[in-house]
Design a protein around this motif. Structure first.
Motif, PDB file in Angstrom:
ATOM      1  N   ASP A  50       0.812  -0.991   0.516  1.00  0.00           N
ATOM      2  CA  ASP A  50       0.170   0.017   0.161  1.00  0.00           C
ATOM      3  C   ASP A  50       1.022   1.008  -0.602  1.00  0.00           C
ATOM      4  OD1 ASP A  50      -2.385   1.644   0.541  1.00  0.00           O
ATOM      5  OD2 ASP A  50      -2.462   1.210   2.247  1.00  0.00           O
ATOM      6  N   ARG A  51       0.387   2.489  -0.938  1.00  0.00           N
ATOM      7  CA  ARG A  51       1.201   3.048  -0.926  1.00  0.00           C
ATOM      8  C   ARG A  51       0.327   4.580  -0.680  1.00  0.00           C
ATOM      9  NH1 ARG A  51       4.118   0.640  -4.645  1.00  0.00           N
ATOM     10  NH2 ARG A  51       6.041   0.143  -4.634  1.00  0.00           N
ATOM     11  N   THR A  52      -0.794   4.765   0.094  1.00  0.00           N
ATOM     12  CA  THR A  52      -1.636   5.625   0.745  1.00  0.00           C
ATOM     13  C   THR A  52      -1.028   6.308   1.433  1.00  0.00           C
ATOM     14  OG1 THR A  52      -3.505   4.341  -0.524  1.00  0.00           O
ATOM     15  CG2 THR A  52      -3.702   5.757   1.028  1.00  0.00           C
ATOM     16  N   PRO A  53      -1.287   7.862   1.339  1.00  0.00           N
ATOM     17  CA  PRO A  53      -0.660   8.196   2.415  1.00  0.00           C
ATOM     18  C   PRO A  53      -1.359   8.755   4.063  1.00  0.00           C
ATOM     19  CG  PRO A  53      -0.927   9.916   1.132  1.00  0.00           C
ATOM     20  CD  PRO A  53      -0.957   8.507   0.158  1.00  0.00           C
ATOM     21  N   THR A  54      -0.557   7.838   5.097  1.00  0.00           N
ATOM     22  CA  THR A  54      -2.356   8.322   5.999  1.00  0.00           C
ATOM     23  C   THR A  54      -1.214  10.016   6.935  1.00  0.00           C
ATOM     24  OG1 THR A  54      -1.426   6.299   5.984  1.00  0.00           O
ATOM     25  CG2 THR A  54      -2.342   7.998   8.356  1.00  0.00           C
ATOM     26  N   TYR A  55      -2.406  10.838   7.304  1.00  0.00           N
ATOM     27  CA  TYR A  55      -2.239  12.002   7.109  1.00  0.00           C
ATOM     28  C   TYR A  55      -2.149  12.079   8.523  1.00  0.00           C
ATOM     29  CZ  TYR A  55      -1.625  13.694   2.725  1.00  0.00           C
ATOM     30  OH  TYR A  55      -1.889  13.753   1.144  1.00  0.00           O
ATOM     31  N   TYR A  56      -1.428  13.009   9.616  1.00  0.00           N
ATOM     32  CA  TYR A  56      -1.881  12.868  10.884  1.00  0.00           C
ATOM     33  C   TYR A  56      -1.908  14.085  11.682  1.00  0.00           C
ATOM     34  CZ  TYR A  56       3.415  11.241  11.729  1.00  0.00           C
ATOM     35  OH  TYR A  56       4.533  11.279  11.151  1.00  0.00           O
ATOM     36  N   SER A  57      -1.815  14.238  13.056  1.00  0.00           N
ATOM     37  CA  SER A  57      -1.163  15.215  13.214  1.00  0.00           C
ATOM     38  C   SER A  57      -1.088  15.042  14.770  1.00  0.00           C
ATOM     39  CB  SER A  57      -2.639  16.589  13.448  1.00  0.00           C
ATOM     40  OG  SER A  57      -2.962  15.932  14.808  1.00  0.00           O
ATOM     41  N   ILE A  58       0.523  15.548  15.750  1.00  0.00           N
ATOM     42  CA  ILE A  58       0.515  15.352  17.119  1.00  0.00           C
ATOM     43  C   ILE A  58       0.118  16.548  17.909  1.00  0.00           C
ATOM     44  CG2 ILE A  58       2.509  15.011  18.719  1.00  0.00           C
ATOM     45  CD1 ILE A  58       4.939  14.129  16.177  1.00  0.00           C
ATOM     46  N   SER A  59      -0.302  16.500  18.737  1.00  0.00           N
ATOM     47  CA  SER A  59      -0.967  17.388  19.866  1.00  0.00           C
ATOM     48  C   SER A  59       0.431  18.352  20.691  1.00  0.00           C
ATOM     49  CB  SER A  59      -1.846  17.409  20.947  1.00  0.00           C
ATOM     50  OG  SER A  59      -1.618  16.091  21.451  1.00  0.00           O
ATOM     51  N   MET A  60       1.112  18.944  21.104  1.00  0.00           N
ATOM     52  CA  MET A  60       1.317  20.263  21.934  1.00  0.00           C
ATOM     53  C   MET A  60       1.523  20.254  23.209  1.00  0.00           C
ATOM     54  SD  MET A  60       3.190  22.552  18.723  1.00  0.00           S
ATOM     55  CE  MET A  60       4.479  23.141  19.326  1.00  0.00           C
ATOM     56  N   ASP A  61       1.118  18.892  23.747  1.00  0.00           N
ATOM     57  CA  ASP A  61       0.543  19.007  25.038  1.00  0.00           C
ATOM     58  C   ASP A  61       2.162  19.549  25.999  1.00  0.00           C
ATOM     59  OD1 ASP A  61      -1.655  17.851  24.606  1.00  0.00           O
ATOM     60  OD2 ASP A  61      -1.043  16.090  24.776  1.00  0.00           O
ATOM     61  N   VAL A  62       2.932  18.771  25.751  1.00  0.00           N
ATOM     62  CA  VAL A  62       3.881  19.974  26.867  1.00  0.00           C
ATOM     63  C   VAL A  62       5.111  20.170  26.009  1.00  0.00           C
ATOM     64  CG1 VAL A  62       5.882  19.695  28.901  1.00  0.00           C
ATOM     65  CG2 VAL A  62       3.600  18.696  28.520  1.00  0.00           C
ATOM     66  N   VAL A  63       5.893  21.680  25.782  1.00  0.00           N
ATOM     67  CA  VAL A  63       6.295  21.897  25.154  1.00  0.00           C
ATOM     68  C   VAL A  63       7.501  22.613  25.751  1.00  0.00           C
ATOM     69  CG1 VAL A  63       7.031  23.259  22.730  1.00  0.00           C
ATOM     70  CG2 VAL A  63       5.207  22.516  23.180  1.00  0.00           C
TER      71      VAL A  63
END
Length: 144
Positions: A124-137
């Motif tokens: 499978d060459r389908t991209p998966t889009y995602y996010s990462i929350s910025m809980d602690v920086v």
């Protein structure tokens, strides 16, 4: 060398100015660190992935971190670490919004979009889009 903590707003501004970081994730007690390209917008890290170990780890354990650095010299650098949660976009509207955010920068897809062949399988060459929350920086910088 003068090393100082960076404020939350300075960390976010620094992360927003960067495009490459190191994603850390863990599955079954095994850590995994891999470089990713990303865009930071509204305190979310947006990225995408082709199928593979990174997605397997993040789906199994959504607690992740992202390290972003800029090293000009041994005595002049910035480094920030984001701790947050992986969120996979599954709806068409979410995917389209992530794509629009990533499109703000040329060639955001090139590294992750390269085709890697493993054996004779196409896979499978389908991209998966995602996010990462910025809980602690957190971050530090060295000033010459």
């Amino acid at each position: 060398m003068n090393i100082k903590d960076m404020s939350d707003s300075a960390c976010v501004a620094f992360i927003e100015s960067q495009r490459i970081g190191r994603l850390g994730c863990c599955k079954d007690g095994r850590p995994y660190v891999v470089p990713i390209t990303f865009v930071c917008s509204n305190r979310l890290i947006y990225s995408f992935s082709m199928p593979g170990q990174k997605l397997e780890f993040m789906r199994s354990n959504p607690v992740v971190c992202l390290e972003v650095e800029n090293i000009e010299r041994r005595d002049k650098w910035q480094c920030a670490v984001v701790q947050g949660l992986f969120h996979e976009f599954t709806g068409d509207d979410e995917k389209q919004q992530a794509w629009k955010i990533l499109q703000r920068h040329n060639d955001w897809w090139e590294v992750g979009g390269q085709v890697v062949h493993h054996g004779d399988k196409d896979g499978d060459r389908t991209p998966t889009y995602y996010s990462i929350s910025m809980d602690v920086v957190t971050g530090r910088q060295a000033l010459a």
